[in-house]
Design an enzyme around this catalytic site. Structure first.
Site, PDB file in Angstrom:
ATOM      1  N   HIS A 170       0.905  -1.319   0.175  1.00  0.00           N
ATOM      2  CA  HIS A 170      -0.032  -0.071  -0.023  1.00  0.00           C
ATOM      3  C   HIS A 170       0.929   1.388  -0.030  1.00  0.00           C
ATOM      4  O   HIS A 170       2.130   1.198   0.110  1.00  0.00           O
ATOM      5  CB  HIS A 170      -0.971  -0.031   1.318  1.00  0.00           C
ATOM      6  CG  HIS A 170      -2.190  -0.835   1.108  1.00  0.00           C
ATOM      7  ND1 HIS A 170      -2.143  -2.137   1.254  1.00  0.00           N
ATOM      8  CD2 HIS A 170      -3.466  -0.504   0.888  1.00  0.00           C
ATOM      9  CE1 HIS A 170      -3.142  -2.974   1.123  1.00  0.00           C
ATOM     10  NE2 HIS A 170      -3.946  -1.726   0.776  1.00  0.00           N
TER      11      HIS A 170
ATOM     12  N   LYS B  18      -1.039   4.997   4.513  1.00  0.00           N
ATOM     13  CA  LYS B  18      -1.981   4.118   5.389  1.00  0.00           C
ATOM     14  C   LYS B  18      -1.733   4.016   6.682  1.00  0.00           C
ATOM     15  O   LYS B  18      -0.533   4.074   7.260  1.00  0.00           O
ATOM     16  CB  LYS B  18      -1.917   2.618   4.656  1.00  0.00           C
ATOM     17  CG  LYS B  18      -2.998   2.025   5.019  1.00  0.00           C
ATOM     18  CD  LYS B  18      -3.098   0.451   4.217  1.00  0.00           C
ATOM     19  CE  LYS B  18      -4.045  -0.509   4.670  1.00  0.00           C
ATOM     20  NZ  LYS B  18      -5.343   0.106   5.029  1.00  0.00           N
TER      21      LYS B  18
HETATM   22  P1  NAP Z   1      -7.850   9.931   4.090  1.00  0.00           P
HETATM   23  O1  NAP Z   1      -7.523  10.270   2.609  1.00  0.00           O
HETATM   24  O2  NAP Z   1      -6.830  10.367   5.054  1.00  0.00           O
HETATM   25  O3  NAP Z   1      -9.157  10.432   4.285  1.00  0.00           O
HETATM   26  C1  NAP Z   1      -9.724  10.413   5.584  1.00  0.00           C
HETATM   27  C2  NAP Z   1     -10.542  11.838   5.732  1.00  0.00           C
HETATM   28  O4  NAP Z   1     -11.261  11.498   6.974  1.00  0.00           O
HETATM   29  C3  NAP Z   1      -9.515  12.607   5.860  1.00  0.00           C
HETATM   30  O5  NAP Z   1     -10.141  13.697   5.375  1.00  0.00           O
HETATM   31  C4  NAP Z   1      -9.720  12.954   7.583  1.00  0.00           C
HETATM   32  O6  NAP Z   1      -9.429  14.566   7.920  1.00  0.00           O
HETATM   33  C5  NAP Z   1     -11.173  12.655   7.990  1.00  0.00           C
HETATM   34  N1  NAP Z   1     -11.388  12.442   9.212  1.00  0.00           N
HETATM   35  C6  NAP Z   1     -10.463  12.112  10.108  1.00  0.00           C
HETATM   36  N2  NAP Z   1     -11.423  11.687  11.359  1.00  0.00           N
HETATM   37  C7  NAP Z   1     -12.710  12.135  10.892  1.00  0.00           C
HETATM   38  C8  NAP Z   1     -13.807  12.156  11.612  1.00  0.00           C
HETATM   39  N3  NAP Z   1     -13.793  11.921  13.112  1.00  0.00           N
HETATM   40  N4  NAP Z   1     -15.034  12.644  11.248  1.00  0.00           N
HETATM   41  C9  NAP Z   1     -14.925  12.979   9.907  1.00  0.00           C
HETATM   42  N5  NAP Z   1     -13.797  12.993   9.127  1.00  0.00           N
HETATM   43  C10 NAP Z   1     -12.630  12.543   9.858  1.00  0.00           C
HETATM   44  O7  NAP Z   1      -7.966   8.315   4.013  1.00  0.00           O
HETATM   45  P2  NAP Z   1      -8.419   7.190   2.869  1.00  0.00           P
HETATM   46  O8  NAP Z   1      -7.313   6.856   1.999  1.00  0.00           O
HETATM   47  O9  NAP Z   1      -9.542   8.054   2.048  1.00  0.00           O
HETATM   48  O10 NAP Z   1      -8.786   6.205   3.826  1.00  0.00           O
HETATM   49  C11 NAP Z   1      -9.942   6.356   4.964  1.00  0.00           C
HETATM   50  C12 NAP Z   1     -10.066   4.708   5.320  1.00  0.00           C
HETATM   51  O11 NAP Z   1     -10.673   4.124   4.363  1.00  0.00           O
HETATM   52  C13 NAP Z   1      -8.889   4.040   5.743  1.00  0.00           C
HETATM   53  O12 NAP Z   1      -9.178   3.517   6.770  1.00  0.00           O
HETATM   54  C14 NAP Z   1      -8.365   3.320   4.519  1.00  0.00           C
HETATM   55  O13 NAP Z   1      -7.695   2.110   4.968  1.00  0.00           O
HETATM   56  C15 NAP Z   1      -9.862   2.916   4.270  1.00  0.00           C
HETATM   57  N6  NAP Z   1      -9.855   2.362   2.727  1.00  0.00           N
HETATM   58  C16 NAP Z   1     -10.857   1.341   2.662  1.00  0.00           C
HETATM   59  C17 NAP Z   1     -10.965   0.919   1.408  1.00  0.00           C
HETATM   60  C18 NAP Z   1     -11.986  -0.080   1.045  1.00  0.00           C
HETATM   61  O14 NAP Z   1     -11.989  -0.670   0.120  1.00  0.00           O
HETATM   62  N7  NAP Z   1     -12.683  -0.734   2.266  1.00  0.00           N
HETATM   63  C19 NAP Z   1     -10.381   1.246   0.367  1.00  0.00           C
HETATM   64  C20 NAP Z   1      -9.492   2.506   0.609  1.00  0.00           C
HETATM   65  C21 NAP Z   1      -9.064   3.021   2.010  1.00  0.00           C
HETATM   66  P3  NAP Z   1      -7.957  14.834   7.984  1.00  0.00           P
HETATM   67  O15 NAP Z   1      -7.387  14.678   6.985  1.00  0.00           O
HETATM   68  O16 NAP Z   1      -8.212  16.210   8.529  1.00  0.00           O
HETATM   69  O17 NAP Z   1      -7.685  14.035   9.200  1.00  0.00           O
END
Ligand code: NAP
Length: 249
Positions: free
Chosen positions: A134, A138
Site C-alpha cells: 500500500h 496508510k
Molecule cells: P484519507 O485520505 O486520510 O481520508 C480520511 C478523511 O477522513 C480525511 O479527510 C480526514 O480528515 C477525515 N477524518 C478523520 N477523522 C474524522 C472524523 N472523526 N470525522 C470525519 N472525518 C474525519 O484516507 P483514505 O485513503 O480516504 O482512507 C480512509 C479509510 O478508508 C482508511 O481506514 C483506509 O484504510 C480505508 N480504505 C478502505 C477501502 C475499502 O475498500 N474498504 C479502500 C481504501 C481505503 P483529516 O485529513 O483532517 O484528518
C-alpha cells in the site's frame, strides 16, 4: 425516490471519490459531507438514510455509535476492525434491529473475487502466505483486506481439516516472518507510488499459484460502494464483507 447519503471523511481520498460517484447516479443523493471537526448532528438535520464512512480507525466507532443509535444505516470502508469493535457494533444494532451495517474491508469487486478465489484455492495447497502492498499514508497494518483474506483462508482450510503449514524457522529477526492471523503469515509493504495491491501465494510440492489484485485507481472501489449503499437498507444487522451482497454461487 432517491436514497439520501451522508459521506464522512468527505475531503479524504476515498470520501471525495464517493461523493463524486454518488453524485453521478440518479437514485442516490449526497445530502451531507462531513469531515474532521464537523458536528454529527448534520446527519440528522440532513435526513441522511445511509452514511458512508471513510475516516480513520480512531474516529469510526464514534461515528457508527451516533448513526446506528439515530436510525441511520451504515456503509463502512474505514479499516482497523477487531472482534471487540464488532461486538460493540452488534450491541448497537441489537438495540436498533431495523438498521443495516456493512463493514467492507475492500469495495473492489476484483479484490472481493481475489479473496474468494484465494480461500477456495487454499484448500488444495500445503502453504499460503499473503503479501499486501500500500501507499505509505496508510494508518493500519496489515490491511483490512489482508486480515479478511487470512480469516477466509483459515475458515476454508479448517473446513477440510488442512494440516498446519510447514515452517522450520527457529531463529528470526522480529517481524521477518510478518504478522500472523490464524495459520496465515501476512507481509505488509508501505511504498510511495503504490495504491492498494495484494498477492496471495500458494505452494505445494512442485507448483505454486499466485493470485494478485491491483487497485490502480480509487475509482475502482466505487461500483462496490454504490452497490453497498443500495443494499444496506434491505439487510438489517451486521454484514461483514461485500461478498455477502454479491451473488457468488
Ligand atoms: P484519507 O485520505 O486520510 O481520508 C480520511 C478523511 O477522513 C480525511 O479527510 C480526514 O480528515 C477525515 N477524518 C478523520 N477523522 C474524522 C472524523 N472523526 N470525522 C470525519 N472525518 C474525519 O484516507 P483514505 O485513503 O480516504 O482512507 C480512509 C479509510 O478508508 C482508511 O481506514 C483506509 O484504510 C480505508 N480504505 C478502505 C477501502 C475499502 O475498500 N474498504 C479502500 C481504501 C481505503 P483529516 O485529513 O483532517 O484528518
Amino acid at each position: 425516490m432517491s436514497i439520501k447519503v451522508a459521506v464522512l471523511g468527505a475531503k479524504g481520498r476515498m470520501g471525495s471519490e464517493s461523493v463524486k460517484a454518488i453524485s453521478g447516479t440518479s437514485d442516490l443523493e449526497v445530502v451531507a459531507q462531513l469531515d474532521l471537526g464537523d458536528s454529527l448532528e448534520k446527519l440528522i438535520s440532513s435526513g441522511a438514510q445511509v452514511i458512508v464512512d471513510f475516516t480513520h480507525p480512531d474516529a469510526v466507532m464514534g461515528n457508527l455509535d451516533f448513526a446506528i443509535n439515530n436510525g441511520i444505516n451504515v456503509v463502512v470502508g474505514t479499516t482497523g476492525f477487531d472482534e471487540k469493535k464488532l461486538v460493540q457494533i452488534k450491541s448497537w444494532l441489537a438495540a436498533n434491529p431495523k438498521i443495516g451495517a456493512l463493514i467492507a474491508p475492500n469495495f473492489g469487486l476484483g479484490a472481493v473475487l481475489m479473496m474468494q478465489f484465494a480461500a477456495q484455492a487454499s484448500k488444495y495447497f500445503e502453504s499460503v502466505e499473503i503479501v499486501e502492498l500500500h501507499h505509505p499514508a496508510k494508518a493500519d497494518a496489515p490491511s483490512g483486506t489482508a486480515a479478511r483474506t487470512a480469516e477466509l483462508i483459515n475458515e476454508a482450510r479448517a473446513s477440510v481439516k488442512k494440516a498446519t503449514m510447514p515452517d522450520a524457522t527457529t531463529s528470526e529477526l522480529a517481524g521477518a516472518r510478518g504478522a500472523k492471523i490464524g495459520d496465515v503469515h501476512i507481509h505488509s509493504v508501505r511504498l510511495r507510488g503504490l495504491v492498494a495491491h495484494q498477492e496471495v501465494i500458494l505452494g505445494d510440492i512442485g507448483e505454486t499459484l499466485s493470485i494478485r489484485h491491483d487497485s490502480i485507481d480509487r475509482t475502482g472501489f466505487m461500483p462496490g460502494v454504490l452497490l453497498a449503499i443500495r443494499k444496506v437498507g434491505e439487510n438489517p444487522g451486521l454484514t461483514f464483507g461485500l461478498e455477502n451482497y454479491m451473488d457468488l454461487n
